[in-house]
Design a protein around this motif. Sequence first.
Motif, PDB file in Angstrom:
ATOM      1  N   THR A  56       0.829  -1.197   0.000  1.00  0.00           N
ATOM      2  CA  THR A  56       0.000   0.000   0.000  1.00  0.00           C
ATOM      3  C   THR A  56       0.870   1.256   0.000  1.00  0.00           C
ATOM      4  N   ASN A  57       0.237   2.377  -0.304  1.00  0.00           N
ATOM      5  CA  ASN A  57       0.956   3.646  -0.236  1.00  0.00           C
ATOM      6  C   ASN A  57       1.438   3.930   1.175  1.00  0.00           C
ATOM      7  N   ALA A  58       0.675   3.508   2.158  1.00  0.00           N
ATOM      8  CA  ALA A  58       1.079   3.735   3.551  1.00  0.00           C
ATOM      9  C   ALA A  58       2.414   3.060   3.845  1.00  0.00           C
ATOM     10  N   GLU A  59       2.637   1.881   3.291  1.00  0.00           N
ATOM     11  CA  GLU A  59       3.915   1.197   3.503  1.00  0.00           C
ATOM     12  C   GLU A  59       5.059   1.956   2.847  1.00  0.00           C
ATOM     13  N   LEU A  60       4.820   2.522   1.680  1.00  0.00           N
ATOM     14  CA  LEU A  60       5.857   3.284   0.997  1.00  0.00           C
ATOM     15  C   LEU A  60       6.163   4.587   1.722  1.00  0.00           C
ATOM     16  N   GLU A  61       5.160   5.168   2.358  1.00  0.00           N
ATOM     17  CA  GLU A  61       5.363   6.392   3.133  1.00  0.00           C
ATOM     18  C   GLU A  61       6.419   6.210   4.213  1.00  0.00           C
ATOM     19  N   ARG A  62       6.499   5.004   4.750  1.00  0.00           N
ATOM     20  CA  ARG A  62       7.395   4.769   5.882  1.00  0.00           C
ATOM     21  C   ARG A  62       8.868   4.733   5.482  1.00  0.00           C
ATOM     22  N   ARG A  63       9.157   4.552   4.189  1.00  0.00           N
ATOM     23  CA  ARG A  63      10.571   4.480   3.797  1.00  0.00           C
ATOM     24  C   ARG A  63      10.960   5.437   2.674  1.00  0.00           C
ATOM     25  N   LEU A  64       9.997   6.116   2.088  1.00  0.00           N
ATOM     26  CA  LEU A  64      10.288   7.056   1.019  1.00  0.00           C
ATOM     27  C   LEU A  64       9.768   8.447   1.366  1.00  0.00           C
ATOM     28  N   SER A 112       3.931  10.519   0.125  1.00  0.00           N
ATOM     29  CA  SER A 112       2.709  10.374   0.920  1.00  0.00           C
ATOM     30  C   SER A 112       1.631   9.760   0.059  1.00  0.00           C
ATOM     31  N   ASP A 113       0.629   9.207   0.713  1.00  0.00           N
ATOM     32  CA  ASP A 113      -0.505   8.643  -0.010  1.00  0.00           C
ATOM     33  C   ASP A 113      -1.158   9.700  -0.892  1.00  0.00           C
ATOM     34  N   ASP A 114      -1.339  10.905  -0.349  1.00  0.00           N
ATOM     35  CA  ASP A 114      -1.974  11.978  -1.126  1.00  0.00           C
ATOM     36  C   ASP A 114      -1.159  12.308  -2.369  1.00  0.00           C
ATOM     37  N   TRP A 115       0.163  12.367  -2.222  1.00  0.00           N
ATOM     38  CA  TRP A 115       1.038  12.706  -3.353  1.00  0.00           C
ATOM     39  C   TRP A 115       0.936  11.637  -4.430  1.00  0.00           C
ATOM     40  N   ILE A 116       1.000  10.370  -4.037  1.00  0.00           N
ATOM     41  CA  ILE A 116       0.964   9.272  -5.004  1.00  0.00           C
ATOM     42  C   ILE A 116      -0.379   9.222  -5.727  1.00  0.00           C
ATOM     43  N   VAL A 117      -1.480   9.307  -4.966  1.00  0.00           N
ATOM     44  CA  VAL A 117      -2.805   9.215  -5.572  1.00  0.00           C
ATOM     45  C   VAL A 117      -3.054  10.390  -6.507  1.00  0.00           C
ATOM     46  N   ALA A 118      -2.658  11.602  -6.073  1.00  0.00           N
ATOM     47  CA  ALA A 118      -2.912  12.787  -6.897  1.00  0.00           C
ATOM     48  C   ALA A 118      -2.151  12.735  -8.215  1.00  0.00           C
ATOM     49  N   ARG A 119      -0.969  12.171  -8.217  1.00  0.00           N
ATOM     50  CA  ARG A 119      -0.131  12.190  -9.414  1.00  0.00           C
ATOM     51  C   ARG A 119      -0.244  10.941 -10.281  1.00  0.00           C
ATOM     52  N   THR A 120      -0.715   9.846  -9.691  1.00  0.00           N
ATOM     53  CA  THR A 120      -0.763   8.596 -10.467  1.00  0.00           C
ATOM     54  C   THR A 120      -2.107   7.882 -10.419  1.00  0.00           C
ATOM     55  N   THR A 136      11.822  -6.729  -9.437  1.00  0.00           N
ATOM     56  CA  THR A 136      13.180  -7.270  -9.533  1.00  0.00           C
ATOM     57  C   THR A 136      14.158  -6.290 -10.166  1.00  0.00           C
ATOM     58  N   ILE A 137      13.666  -5.224 -10.789  1.00  0.00           N
ATOM     59  CA  ILE A 137      14.570  -4.282 -11.464  1.00  0.00           C
ATOM     60  C   ILE A 137      14.422  -2.853 -10.962  1.00  0.00           C
ATOM     61  N   LEU A 138      13.539  -2.611 -10.009  1.00  0.00           N
ATOM     62  CA  LEU A 138      13.364  -1.265  -9.474  1.00  0.00           C
ATOM     63  C   LEU A 138      14.403  -0.958  -8.411  1.00  0.00           C
ATOM     64  N   ASP A 139      14.776   0.306  -8.324  1.00  0.00           N
ATOM     65  CA  ASP A 139      15.541   0.809  -7.187  1.00  0.00           C
ATOM     66  C   ASP A 139      14.516   1.115  -6.094  1.00  0.00           C
ATOM     67  N   PRO A 140      14.533   0.379  -4.981  1.00  0.00           N
ATOM     68  CA  PRO A 140      13.497   0.575  -3.965  1.00  0.00           C
ATOM     69  C   PRO A 140      13.511   1.957  -3.327  1.00  0.00           C
ATOM     70  N   ASP A 141      14.606   2.696  -3.532  1.00  0.00           N
ATOM     71  CA  ASP A 141      14.704   4.035  -2.953  1.00  0.00           C
ATOM     72  C   ASP A 141      14.386   5.149  -3.954  1.00  0.00           C
ATOM     73  N   ASP A 142      14.007   4.768  -5.166  1.00  0.00           N
ATOM     74  CA  ASP A 142      13.694   5.747  -6.199  1.00  0.00           C
ATOM     75  C   ASP A 142      12.200   6.053  -6.181  1.00  0.00           C
ATOM     76  N   ARG A 143      11.858   7.215  -5.635  1.00  0.00           N
ATOM     77  CA  ARG A 143      10.444   7.577  -5.514  1.00  0.00           C
ATOM     78  C   ARG A 143       9.758   7.676  -6.872  1.00  0.00           C
ATOM     79  N   ALA A 144      10.521   8.001  -7.907  1.00  0.00           N
ATOM     80  CA  ALA A 144       9.929   8.205  -9.228  1.00  0.00           C
ATOM     81  C   ALA A 144       9.388   6.920  -9.829  1.00  0.00           C
ATOM     82  N   THR A 145       9.939   5.767  -9.434  1.00  0.00           N
ATOM     83  CA  THR A 145       9.492   4.507 -10.025  1.00  0.00           C
ATOM     84  C   THR A 145       8.923   3.526  -8.997  1.00  0.00           C
ATOM     85  N   ALA A 146       9.446   3.541  -7.774  1.00  0.00           N
ATOM     86  CA  ALA A 146       9.035   2.546  -6.780  1.00  0.00           C
ATOM     87  C   ALA A 146       7.561   2.641  -6.430  1.00  0.00           C
ATOM     88  N   VAL A 147       6.975   3.836  -6.553  1.00  0.00           N
ATOM     89  CA  VAL A 147       5.559   3.995  -6.198  1.00  0.00           C
ATOM     90  C   VAL A 147       4.634   3.609  -7.347  1.00  0.00           C
TER      91      VAL A 147
END
Length: 323
Positions: free
Chosen positions: A20-28, A31-39, A144-155
């Motif tokens: 979920t977006n909430a899980e990504l918020e904890r390491r990147l 925010s949920d609002d940012w991800i939902v609004a943009r994607t 398997t090919i994402l950079d887990p710390d890259d906000r531009a792709t990991a979300v």
Amino acid sequence: MNHSAVLAGLGTCMPGAVITNAELERRLDTSDDWIVARTGIRERRIARGGTTVLDLAREAGRCALASAGEEDVQAVVLATTTPYRPCPAMAPELAAQLGLPGVAAYDISAVCSGALYGIANAAGLIAAGVAERVLLVCAETYSTILDPDDRATAVIFGDGAGAAVLRRGDPSEKGAILALDLGSDGRQAELIARDPDTGHFRMDGSAVYRMAARTFCATARQVLAKTGWSVDDVHAYVPHQANQRITDAVVKELGLTPQAAVSNIDKVGNTSAASILLALADGSRAGRPAAGHRTLLAAMGGGLTWGSATLVWPQLDALSVEL
């Protein structure tokens, strides 16, 4: 007599792990609002516990064969950007695991346009008399090919597989592929690519976003003209699930009704080649497209590649499993 490729079965396989977006918020830094609004994405699926892209492909293929009521195909086409080995191709192994030894089998790579390129391949095999029935499988494990710390792709990206059986049939049948449009522009190859040093997938999101709606609209108009349909004739528009804002912009630019657009990106994210078949399966279960609906498919992906297709939706039951 002219023959067409007719969609006869549809299947999907999704990993069971939900991110979920909430899980990504904890390491990147997001925010949920940012991800939902943009994607438009709220969650995505990730393959874990040793599940491979071939595992997802195999189970989606089994579902599609069961949906079609067919176990006998003469070719297997696998569209993927995330094979776990570069050589040999994975499709022959997929065919063997499905109990289809001896059939023609090969991989294709057109990134997010993989489903449209795959449909065109299947239609060509059928038209050439190579096969009466083709199993197309589109499977990805972008985790398997994402950079887990890259906000531009990991979300954005998730894992999953969709499959379809296409058979030889009459152009007047429901499910017949009526027209196709494919294209590419290698001058833009660096916009969506894997980094040669790290192996991580990267994307120039801003540049891709700026050209995406224009490309989706152009290929959609081309295939509608080939089919002889107007925009008003379209009951269901099923695009590659790249970004909800792109889908909304294309619907507005083409003049489609908002109700025509089929979207499941909020639940699965961007699954690249698997995206259109997953959206078709989810959408058909919800009645869009329903049997008799004039349906438009469109995609744009790395390469750059793009494609579109038209068909009148047939009566079929999409089957699905989780791994």
